[in-house]
Design an enzyme around this catalytic site. Sequence first.
Site, PDB file in Angstrom:
ATOM      1  CB  ALA B  12      -0.924  -0.017   1.219  1.00  0.00           C
ATOM      2  CD  GLU B 137       6.681  12.884  10.410  1.00  0.00           C
ATOM      3  OE1 GLU B 137       7.491  13.791  10.612  1.00  0.00           O
ATOM      4  OE2 GLU B 137       5.865  12.494  11.278  1.00  0.00           O
ATOM      5  N   GLY B 195     -11.726  -3.668   5.634  1.00  0.00           N
ATOM      6  CA  GLY B 195     -10.284  -3.661   5.396  1.00  0.00           C
ATOM      7  C   GLY B 195      -9.503  -2.822   6.396  1.00  0.00           C
ATOM      8  CE  LYS B 213       1.471   3.365  14.466  1.00  0.00           C
ATOM      9  NZ  LYS B 213       0.046   3.211  14.173  1.00  0.00           N
TER      10      LYS B 213
END
EC number: 1.1.1.3
Lengths: 165, 330
Positions: B12, B137, B195, B213
């Site tokens: 993706a 980033e 999805g 994260k």
Amino acid sequence: MQVSMKLEIRDTPGQLVAALMPISDVGGNIKTVIHEHDFSSDKGSLGVEVVIEIPKERLSALLNLFKERGITVIRFGEERMHYQQSVILIGHLIHTNLGDTVDRIDKTGFAEVTKMSLAMPAIQERSSAKCTIKALSREHMDKAIEILRDVSKQKEILMIEPLEF
Amino acid sequence: MVFRIALIGTGAVGRGILEAMSRKELGLVLTGVADSRSGMISPEGISPSSLLERKKKTGLCGETGISADDVVKKAPYDVLVEVSPTDASTGEPATGYIRTALSRKCHVVTSNKGPVALHYHELKQEADKAGVLFRFEATVAGAIPILHTLHESLGGNEVRALYGVLNGTCNYILTRMAEEGLSYKQALDEARALGYAEADPTYDVKGIDAAIKLVILANTVWNRRISLDDIDITGIDLLTEEAIRLAEEQDATIRLIGEIIPEKNLFRLSPRIIPRHHPLVVHGSLNAIILRTDLAGDLVFSGKGAGSLETASAVLGDILSIRDRYAGGN
């Protein structure tokens, strides 16, 4: 009986002990003492919030002792828990003794569960409860939440805390 | 002047980068590309649009005889763009690719959380030694430029706390439970059907993705050396619809919040009761972050935390800022 009172004492060394002495003199049991450093008064005095356990019949003796020793009782027996937070508990709350869970907070003397809403969707399924806790100060609230966090861990309860800013 | 990139990964994120490159004149030349089964090296440049076409038709981006390893080692590039899927436990093979690129004195931009969460300090050191940049980033909060903001824009500030909604799948599930009265299972099934959630949603709903994260933020912004084990993690998989109703009684709801308070050494991810109109209560699969700073006060960010073009936006921002710094701008 459990009572709370706010005392005004002179801001000089030894005054705090002097104020607390009469309590044990009459057979009272001190549960918490909060010394308010930011108590503003022009007279050079300090505020002290105490929670004590005392036989009812000895209360007037205690108040007399305070009077004799020049300690002013500013507030007495009013609503003392100013800090309020709600947490949500999820798990097998009844089977892990909800009474005991609540009791762990209540017996601290500085915090108590004042309200509880319970949702039990079906037998065998986990229930959810919202507990409203009141505490004497922000620090006491943090302590109460910490106790509840430990209890939840022991009893495999998921505790959802509020996000405090 | 040309600025050459090699792209590892055409999922993706990789597709988003190729799409943006074919739609816009970004001044980038693609000299190498690889997916898990094939690769291509072309010093003259590969057309992103024909590459997308080929991938769509054949399922391959190049020739089966050329591997990602070959591209990383042999293609001529200024920046290695590593956007292969995250392996949270080993960080491989991405970490190996990144090391190779750094040893070739090439810049690296990645959207892959594994290498950054597991090996940030070593990789940063290798990049410094080589005199190149290592940027990531896209690893935190997708399109929201949070790392750039923390690393650069807020330079003079002490950032005292960070609160964030860092996983779109969980936020989607919690939003649907709150707004439509769905059960956890119904909301999860819906997220899967759309999805938003993987077939195995563990990584998201148990909070691992969001916690990774937090590790990246702690290590790269606050210079800590923590791992996933140092984060206090509670996911959303044991939440009940009743709990959300109980929160609503006090005009609040429940969201999965990541929290970093460096002064208290607090690194925590947990579902929290939060007022319904709080800025962190974003809807659907959005992400949101609040920073509490000493000079700038409170700052609020929200935006898409995932998605092909959205993540590509963060990757391209890194690539172009490296180009502007090293190539003097176009």
